[in-house]
Scaffold this active site. Structure first.
Site, PDB file in Angstrom:
ATOM      1  N   GLU A 150       5.822  -1.099  12.339  1.00 59.34           N
ATOM      2  CA  GLU A 150       4.644  -1.913  11.986  1.00 59.34           C
ATOM      3  C   GLU A 150       5.086  -3.279  11.479  1.00 59.34           C
ATOM      4  OE1 GLU A 150       3.323  -2.669   8.803  1.00 59.34           O
ATOM      5  OE2 GLU A 150       4.399  -1.396   7.400  1.00 59.34           O
ATOM      6  N   GLY A 197     -14.946  -3.650   2.541  1.00 63.73           N
ATOM      7  CA  GLY A 197     -13.872  -4.618   2.373  1.00 63.73           C
ATOM      8  C   GLY A 197     -13.775  -5.495   3.609  1.00 63.73           C
ATOM      9  N   ALA A 198     -13.191  -6.686   3.446  1.00 63.65           N
ATOM     10  CA  ALA A 198     -13.115  -7.606   4.588  1.00 63.65           C
ATOM     11  C   ALA A 198     -11.800  -8.372   4.601  1.00 63.65           C
ATOM     12  CB  ALA A 198     -14.299  -8.581   4.557  1.00 63.65           C
ATOM     13  N   GLY A 199     -10.725  -7.708   4.199  1.00 68.39           N
ATOM     14  CA  GLY A 199      -9.424  -8.364   4.165  1.00 68.39           C
ATOM     15  C   GLY A 199      -8.628  -8.151   5.441  1.00 68.39           C
ATOM     16  N   SER A 214       8.796   2.565   7.484  1.00 66.72           N
ATOM     17  CA  SER A 214       7.342   2.529   7.334  1.00 66.72           C
ATOM     18  C   SER A 214       6.712   3.828   7.793  1.00 66.72           C
ATOM     19  CB  SER A 214       6.748   1.369   8.143  1.00 66.72           C
ATOM     20  OG  SER A 214       7.226   0.132   7.672  1.00 66.72           O
ATOM     21  N   CYS A 273       0.823  -1.211   0.000  1.00 69.28           N
ATOM     22  CA  CYS A 273       0.000   0.000   0.000  1.00 69.28           C
ATOM     23  C   CYS A 273       0.858   1.263   0.000  1.00 69.28           C
ATOM     24  CB  CYS A 273      -0.917   0.020   1.218  1.00 69.28           C
ATOM     25  SG  CYS A 273      -2.173  -1.273   1.207  1.00 69.28           S
ATOM     26  N   ASN A 274       2.003   1.215   0.648  1.00 76.15           N
ATOM     27  CA  ASN A 274       2.804   2.416   0.844  1.00 76.15           C
ATOM     28  C   ASN A 274       4.091   2.458   0.038  1.00 76.15           C
ATOM     29  OD1 ASN A 274       1.034   3.545   2.729  1.00 76.15           O
ATOM     30  ND2 ASN A 274       1.912   2.318   4.370  1.00 76.15           N
ATOM     31  N   ARG A 275       4.387   1.412  -0.705  1.00 78.22           N
ATOM     32  CA  ARG A 275       5.638   1.423  -1.457  1.00 78.22           C
ATOM     33  C   ARG A 275       5.565   0.486  -2.657  1.00 78.22           C
ATOM     34  NH1 ARG A 275       9.658   1.460   1.568  1.00 78.22           N
ATOM     35  NH2 ARG A 275       8.544   1.720   3.537  1.00 78.22           N
ATOM     36  N   MET A 280      -6.570  -5.680   6.266  1.00 82.03           N
ATOM     37  CA  MET A 280      -6.651  -4.327   6.801  1.00 82.03           C
ATOM     38  C   MET A 280      -7.934  -4.131   7.605  1.00 82.03           C
ATOM     39  SD  MET A 280      -3.840  -2.945   5.805  1.00 82.03           S
ATOM     40  CE  MET A 280      -3.931  -1.177   5.760  1.00 82.03           C
TER      41      MET A 280
END
Length: 593
Positions: free
Chosen positions: A263, A344-346, A258, A199-201, A348
């Site tokens: 994290e 969503g239900a993953g 991060s 998500c961030n990289r 995260m």
């Protein structure tokens, strides 16, 4: 089929005699390579089965028409290519075909295609843009390749350097990491490659002997995949090589790079990157697989030997902190009284529910495409009242919620300005949208709607700044541990440079051993009292003496701690055993004989 260069212009000429061999095919125009599929032919390009390429398919024509004209007018058909000197690349990704499993094995849905270069080399490229039939290098081959001076590089972009609009254009699902790594390696400039996309990289780790060519190849791949010009990419990416690239990966695995320091999710993602790189279709190789494995070990040490992972250390927790902090300002409502929904239900979402429940919020609506995962969350959190709704009920749920978190894998916007207007969310009712997905689930124009306040992952930076300050002390201790692991890998990588010298030393010693043994056995064989078993014992004895004599020098080479110390040791051994004169010495002895 033959190729001719006239006045600097390359021509592909198809003689009429090949007409019966040609199957349905296309010729592609404009500035692309003009290729054709041919069933069977013999040429200096060693084309096999099929040959096709295009970089610009805006103009297409049936090649059969060209051949028909060529035969009717009695001349050959010539097709001009202004850039044949460049390596032919993979088929347009829009025409990718999926693999299908047949009888338990993975079988390509169509035959492989050959991408040939102008110097006659060829790479086997499949229709999905990867490398079909790419033979996995043996352990010895990987070791020899690594000993030739492969340097580690990383090119990427992260939340620290690039906006989310750029990151989402390059995001790659985990299932495609190996496929895209094969595309990067297919042209030959990059020997090993591994992709880490979160998500961030988005980062590409690769190993190559020629840094300039390898960097150019990766930049070309990024431009092709994103559709962005290189000038735009360069403003958003970072490029590191050598020890700096190694140190960067160690920091990533340790959670120091991060958005939320320490994290744990990134360590799991680096571990998956390593596991994919060593799969049958992975491109990890000797160097990258070792580097990624060391990085995973470093990340584990940081989390077990320091307190850096204690407390709220995930993107999900930062999202909850952000919404809690801004709730009164944006909604004029205490966070404990806000009605919550998650799309969503993953993984995260599971983390979101965990952090929301820890703050005493016990009623949450979850919107998902299917019932299975939300039901699993219901079982996992029995103390939380989880309401399950399917996608067709999304706007009903949004209409009665104060805060909506979005965390789906969708590549399209789930909520945007037009959808809000179409579904009656324009009455000015306060609504907070917290988007923690990449690519984004909430369109950037959503904030234009009166009362709607959208946030995305870039907005989490301010929230986590205080967490970073609190963990500065732990970061120093973590960096000391990471430095140990980094030095361990660098030492191993430098030890590879001793392999050619070690091999040369072993070969020279073995040559002397065999020469002297041959003289000895010739004399001993004349004695009838010596049996074959005794002669074998003499041979084993000679081998054992040589191995014991070489053990010390070779151990010294491997034990040299610094790069300068290792280079000095290599020079000393080469001079001591006259390894640099090995080849000339052999030639001189042969001439004297």
């Amino acid at each position: 089929l033959f190729v001719r260069e006239t006045l600097g212009i390359h021509f592909v000429v198809v003689a009429p005699c090949f007409l019966p061999l040609v199957q349905p095919y296309y010729c592609f125009g404009n500035n692309s390579f003009y290729g054709c599929i041919i069933r069977k032919t013999y040429s200096r390009f060693k084309l096999s089965n099929q040959f096709i390429h295009t970089t610009n398919n805006t103009t297409k024509m049936k090649l059969s028409t060209a051949l028909f004209l060529a035969t009717t007018v009695g001349v050959t058909a010539a097709f001009q290519s202004p850039s044949l000197s460049r390596t032919v690349r993979s088929i347009n990704n829009t025409n990718q075909q999926k693999k299908s499993n047949v009888g338990g094995g993975s079988v390509k849905s169509s035959s492989a295609m050959w991408a040939a270069t102008m110097d006659g080399t060829a790479n086997d490229v499949d229709v999905a843009g990867g490398v079909a039939g790419r033979r996995k290098k043996t352990k010895q081959e990987r070791l020899e390749l690594a000993s030739k001076g492969l340097q580690v590089h990383v090119i990427g972009l992260s939340i620290h350097h690039a906006q989310v609009e750029v990151r989402e254009k390059l995001a790659i699902p985990e299932a495609e990491w190996n496929e895209q790594s094969n595309i990067i390696c297919s042209t030959g400039q990059v020997e090993e490659a591994a992709i880490l996309s979160t998500c961030n990289r988005f980062e590409i780790y690769f190993a190559a002997s020629d840094a300039h060519e390898a960097n150019a190849r990766v930049m070309e791949y990024l431009a092709e995949r994103s559709g962005l010009p290189v000038s735009v990419l360069r403003r958003n990416i970072f490029m590191l090589e050598g020890d700096d690239a190694v140190w960067h990966l160690m920091r990533v695995a340790g959670g120091l790079d991060s958005l939320v320091v320490g994290e744990g999710q990134i360590l799991s993602q680096v571990r998956q990157c390593h596991l994919h790189s060593i799969e049958e279709d992975g491109c990890g190789g000797k160097v990258l697989s070792r580097l990624l494995n060391n990085a995973v070990a470093a990340g584990k040490r940081v989390r077990s030997e320091t307190n850096i992972s204690k407390g709220s250390v995930s993107i999900s927790s930062a999202a909850v902190e952000l919404s809690e902090h801004m709730c009164m300002q944006d909604l004029n409502l205490p966070f404990s009284e806000a009605r919550l929904a998650v799309v969503g239900a993953g993984t995260m979402t599971r983390l979101l529910v965990t952090h929301l429940a820890s703050r005493g919020l016990e009623r949450i609506a979850i919107v998902n495409r299917s019932m299975q995962r939300p039901q699993e969350l219901q079982e996992q959190f029995p103390d939380v009242d989880i309401e399950i709704a399917l996608v067709d009920q999304l706007w009903d749920v949004v209409g009665r919620s104060d805060i909506v978190y979005t965390a789906t894998s969708s590549t399209d916007y789930v909520i945007d300005e037009n959808l809000l207007e179409q579904n009656g969310q324009t009455g000015g009712r306060p609504l907070m949208l917290v988007d923690i997905a990449v690519p984004r689930n909430v369109g950037p124009g959503s904030g234009k709607i009166d009362g709607v306040v959208p946030y995305n992952v870039d907005d989490l930076k301010a929230v986590v700044a205080k967490n970073t300050a609190m963990r500065q002390r732990e970061m120093i201790e973590a960096e000391n541990l990471l430095r140990e692991e980094s030095d361990s890998f660098i030492g191993w990588r430098e030890s590879l440079s001793a392999i050619p010298t070690i091999n040369q030393l072993q070969e020279r010693a073995n040559m002397f051993r065999q020469e002297e043994l041959k003289k000895c056995t010739r004399k001993l064989s004349q004695n009838d009292n010596f049996t074959d078993r005794e002669l074998e014992a003499v041979e084993r004895l000679s081998r054992g003496i040589v191995n014991k004599m070489l053990h010390g020098p070779m151990a010294h080479l491997r034990r040299a701690e610094s790069v300068e110390g290792k280079q000095a040791a290599l020079k000393e051994l080469s001079s001591m055993f006259r390894l640099e004169d090995d080849e000339s010495g052999r030639g001189g002895r042969r001439r004297r004989r």
